[in-house]
Design an enzyme around this catalytic site. Structure first.
Site, PDB file in Angstrom:
ATOM      1  CD  GLU A 405      -1.831  -2.405   1.332  1.00  0.00           C
ATOM      2  OE1 GLU A 405      -2.722  -3.249   1.130  1.00  0.00           O
ATOM      3  OE2 GLU A 405      -0.684  -2.688   1.760  1.00  0.00           O
ATOM      4  CD  GLN A 427      -7.950  -7.110  -2.098  1.00  0.00           C
ATOM      5  OE1 GLN A 427      -7.566  -7.769  -1.131  1.00  0.00           O
ATOM      6  NE2 GLN A 427      -7.603  -7.377  -3.349  1.00  0.00           N
ATOM      7  CG  PHE A 428     -11.263  -5.052   2.357  1.00  0.00           C
ATOM      8  CD1 PHE A 428     -12.639  -5.217   2.425  1.00  0.00           C
ATOM      9  CD2 PHE A 428     -10.507  -6.024   1.724  1.00  0.00           C
ATOM     10  CE1 PHE A 428     -13.252  -6.326   1.866  1.00  0.00           C
ATOM     11  CE2 PHE A 428     -11.111  -7.143   1.160  1.00  0.00           C
ATOM     12  CZ  PHE A 428     -12.491  -7.287   1.229  1.00  0.00           C
ATOM     13  CB  ALA A 429     -11.484   1.476   4.264  1.00  0.00           C
ATOM     14  CG  ASP A 430     -10.697  -2.704   7.456  1.00  0.00           C
ATOM     15  OD1 ASP A 430     -11.152  -2.843   8.592  1.00  0.00           O
ATOM     16  OD2 ASP A 430     -11.421  -2.647   6.442  1.00  0.00           O
ATOM     17  CG  PHE A 431      -6.200  -4.081   3.533  1.00  0.00           C
ATOM     18  CD1 PHE A 431      -6.526  -4.626   4.765  1.00  0.00           C
ATOM     19  CD2 PHE A 431      -6.449  -4.834   2.399  1.00  0.00           C
ATOM     20  CE1 PHE A 431      -7.085  -5.902   4.872  1.00  0.00           C
ATOM     21  CE2 PHE A 431      -6.996  -6.103   2.493  1.00  0.00           C
ATOM     22  CZ  PHE A 431      -7.323  -6.640   3.729  1.00  0.00           C
ATOM     23  CG  HIS A 472     -11.578  -7.873   5.628  1.00  0.00           C
ATOM     24  ND1 HIS A 472     -10.951  -8.689   6.535  1.00  0.00           N
ATOM     25  CD2 HIS A 472     -10.902  -8.019   4.453  1.00  0.00           C
ATOM     26  CE1 HIS A 472      -9.941  -9.309   5.936  1.00  0.00           C
ATOM     27  NE2 HIS A 472      -9.893  -8.922   4.677  1.00  0.00           N
TER      28      HIS A 472
END
Length: 666
Positions: A405, A427-431, A472
């Site tokens: 990222e 891919q997911f905001a968490d990442f 996620h």
């Protein structure tokens, strides 16, 4: 004439003519004399800090001379020779170091923490690593433009331990980017010797792990640096690829002057003093009849006169007078929003379709727009939003990325520096936590620091309600609404999502664009089929009433709508914020002054969320209009659980109706 002495460096001039050798010497002498003057001024308290590159001039000068003037260089804080070889006026450099307005950061940053498009230099930030990924982005732009240009980026041996280093090298290798990674291995990271920083014999050996060509160069040998980098740069222009260079050198002064060098063994220091790049090269030039006393004296006098002229100019410049309007006005690049109205033809589509359609139409509209993210190419992304994009736009513009990222966000910044636009999909905001640093410290601050905008949209699939668990399901917008320089958009409907996404891509500033996963396929709406834009900072008033103001965004908008549908007697203003930064304060204040009661609903947990700031704003600006305390409703102060019964308990949705009724009855 310089005394005859035994050289500690062997020079192989190859086909270099006398004129070029003299230019190498002059270009090294210039930063050395400037540094010697700066050390005097530091002791006199006339500059605040200094990071010395004494003994390393051959690297900065040799690399810079080997590149064309229109090729970007990303130096570090010991690379004064890059700036002087690119012929930046000394008056501006001195003004920069004294915090004067004619410097490059208007007094907002110091030393070499700046860039300048005029000279194709992009300075470092204190976190060191991010500039490596930025170089990838600039090199990617060069590759896409097919302009046969090279990018050079510097780091120290200490910086090679950062994750950004590994991510950037991996991306450059996978994409075969025309970038030269220059490691100045100068012995110490502050006081930590190389023996405590890495366990391989040579840092250049790391290139093998990335399938990357690498070389070890004597960083004190100006001729070797220039010759080797020149040949490599010419080769890379013809056959784009990354190359890793390890320059062996030594840092002969402290990390910065206050640090000193007591931790360095005296014999080690003496050995490297004998290898001084300027003294040795000067002796070589004298011994071979290329340089004489008169010419050398003329060089020194001319440089010293230039230094004094530059200092006189910088001293004469008045100190900066603080002006809040100027400071606030420079946080973002000016964006003159132009409304583009959609046609009268509409179709009912889902939120996910609106985003996909908006992306596709933006790609058609902006041929300099690149989308990057994990699995977004042939696979179409985990949510299939970019399905079919490779067939429409090709793999050059729709780029699968490794799982890195930070490097990809940094590459987006590099694309912007090179005049392109970038969309980066988390891919997911968490990442995004793995790419947090370049967002909040590079993208957000660059325009304020040196007027370089970050034309980057970071797409953030977010939110709970889909039983995806702690990694996620976050809705982490509050991480970014706090950071000046970022814009944060969070639509709840397909119409808003498509129009606001178009504006986000048009906007030359960094935008975090939140897309709630639970709404992707559950919300449908009539949406214009062609391209249109919607303004940032304008809330949507979904319902109007005089009893209470409900302020919310994202999936919580639909929770509020459901509650009002179940309680038709409640006369409420329902405000969908849509844009969190900038925030439509006028809409909020106007509504609350009318109703006298306010409840703020967010999916995020309570403490530190945007509801807290809105509540504080209402208490400060609407206190005399309020008939009850401002109420916040948020999710539990826990990570987001997986199983549905725990997730339902976690979410604010289950508590909103009771809180609303209590406030109405107050």
């Amino acid at each position: 004439m310089a005394a005859k002495k035994e050289l500690s460096i062997t020079y192989n001039r190859a086909n270099l003519n006398d004129e070029l050798l003299l230019q190498l010497y002059y270009n090294m002498l210039r930063p050395r004399l400037i540094e010697e003057k700066m050390l005097i001024l530091l002791r006199q308290g006339k500059i605040s800090k200094w990071f010395s590159g004494i003994g390393q001039e051959a690297i900065s000068v040799g690399v810079t001379m080997a590149l064309h003037d229109d090729e970007y260089i990303l130096p570090m804080h010991r690379n004064l020779g890059v700036f002087t070889t690119r012929a930046i006026p000394l008056s501006r450099l001195f003004a920069q170091w004294q915090g004067k307005a004619s410097g490059f950061t208007k007094g907002r940053d110091r030393s070499f923490h700046f860039g300048t498009q005029e000279y194709n230099i992009v300075g470092m930030i204190s976190h060191l690593g991010p500039q490596l990924g930025v170089a990838d982005g600039i090199a990617l732009a060069n590759l896409l433009k097919k302009n046969n240009k090279v990018t050079a980026v510097f780091t120290g041996e200490g910086g090679t331990s950062e994750g950004d280093f590994h991510e950037a090298l991996n991306v450059a290798s996978v994409w075969q980017l025309p970038v030269i990674f220059c490691i100045e291995n100068n012995g110490y990271g502050l006081s930590t010797p190389t023996s405590e920083q890495y366990f391989c014999k040579h840092l250049a050996d790391r290139g093998k792990g990335y399938g990357m060509e690498s070389h070890i160069i004597d960083g004190n040998n100006s001729v070797e640096v220039y010759n080797k980098v020149s040949k490599l740069a010419e080769s890379i222009r013809k056959k784009p690829r990354p190359v890793l260079l390890e320059f062996k050198t030594f840092r002969r002064r402290g990390h910065e002057e206050a640090s000193g060098t007591k931790y360095v063994p005296k014999d080690l220091m003496s050995a490297w003093e004998a290898k001084d790049p300027i003294d040795n090269f000067k002796t070589y030039l004298f011994d071979n009849g290329i340089l004489d006393d008169a010419t050398n004296t003329n060089y020194i006098n001319a440089i010293k006169a230039d230094i004094e002229d530059g200092l006189t100019s910088a001293y004469a410049e008045s100190t900066i007078v603080p002006d809040k309007t100027i400071e606030l006005g420079d946080v973002y690049k000016n964006f003159n929003y132009q409304e583009v109205k959609g046609n009268n033809k509409t179709k009912e589509i889902r939120l996910i379709d609106a985003i996909s359609e908006g992306l596709k139409q933006a790609m058609e509209r902006h041929d300099n727009l690149v989308i990057m993210g994990q699995d977004i190419a042939e696979y179409g992304g985990v949510f299939k939003i970019t399905e079919g994009f490779v067939e429409a736009f090709g793999k050059e513009r729709v780029r699968n990325t490794p799982i890195c990222e930070s490097a990809i966000i940094e590459a987006g910044m590099g694309l912007s520096i090179a005049g392109m636009k970038a969309i980066v999909e988390m891919q997911f905001a968490d990442f995004v936590s793995s790419g947090f640093n370049p967002i909040v410290n590079y993208l957000a601050k660059s325009h304020y620091r040196w007027s370089q905008n970050a034309d980057v949209v970071v797409r953030m699939p977010c939110g709970a309600g889909v039983a995806a668990g702690p990694f996620h399901s976050q809705t982490n917008e509050a991480w970014f609404t706090k950071t000046p320089g970022l814009k944060v958009i969070y639509p709840a409907f397909p119409y808003d999502a498509k129009g606001l996404l178009a504006t986000a891509i048009e906007d030359p500033n960094p935008v975090l664009f939140f897309e709630h996963k639970a709404l992707y396929r559950s919300i449908r709406q009539e949406v214009p089929t062609d391209y249109y834009t919607l303004p940032f900072g304008k809330a949507s008033i979904l319902k109007e009433g005089n009893a209470i103001s409900i302020i919310t965004y994202g999936a919580a908008v639909h929770w509020a709508l459901e509650t009002l549908d179940n309680n038709p007697s409640i006369q409420a203003d329902l405000i969908d914020l849509r844009s969190l930064q900038p925030l439509d304060k006028d809409a909020i204040l106007t509504s609350v002054k009318k109703t006298g009661k306010a409840i703020i609903l967010q999916e995020d947990s309570m403490f530190g969320g945007i509801a807290s700031d809105i509540s504080a704003m209402l208490m400060e600006d609407c206190f005399e209009y309020l008939d009850a305390p401002v109420k916040r409703v948020a999710s539990l102060e826990t990570p987001i659980p997986f199983i549905n019964q725990l997730e339902d308990q976690y979410l604010a949705k289950s508590r909103f109706e009771d809180a609303l009724m209590d406030l109405l009855a107050y």
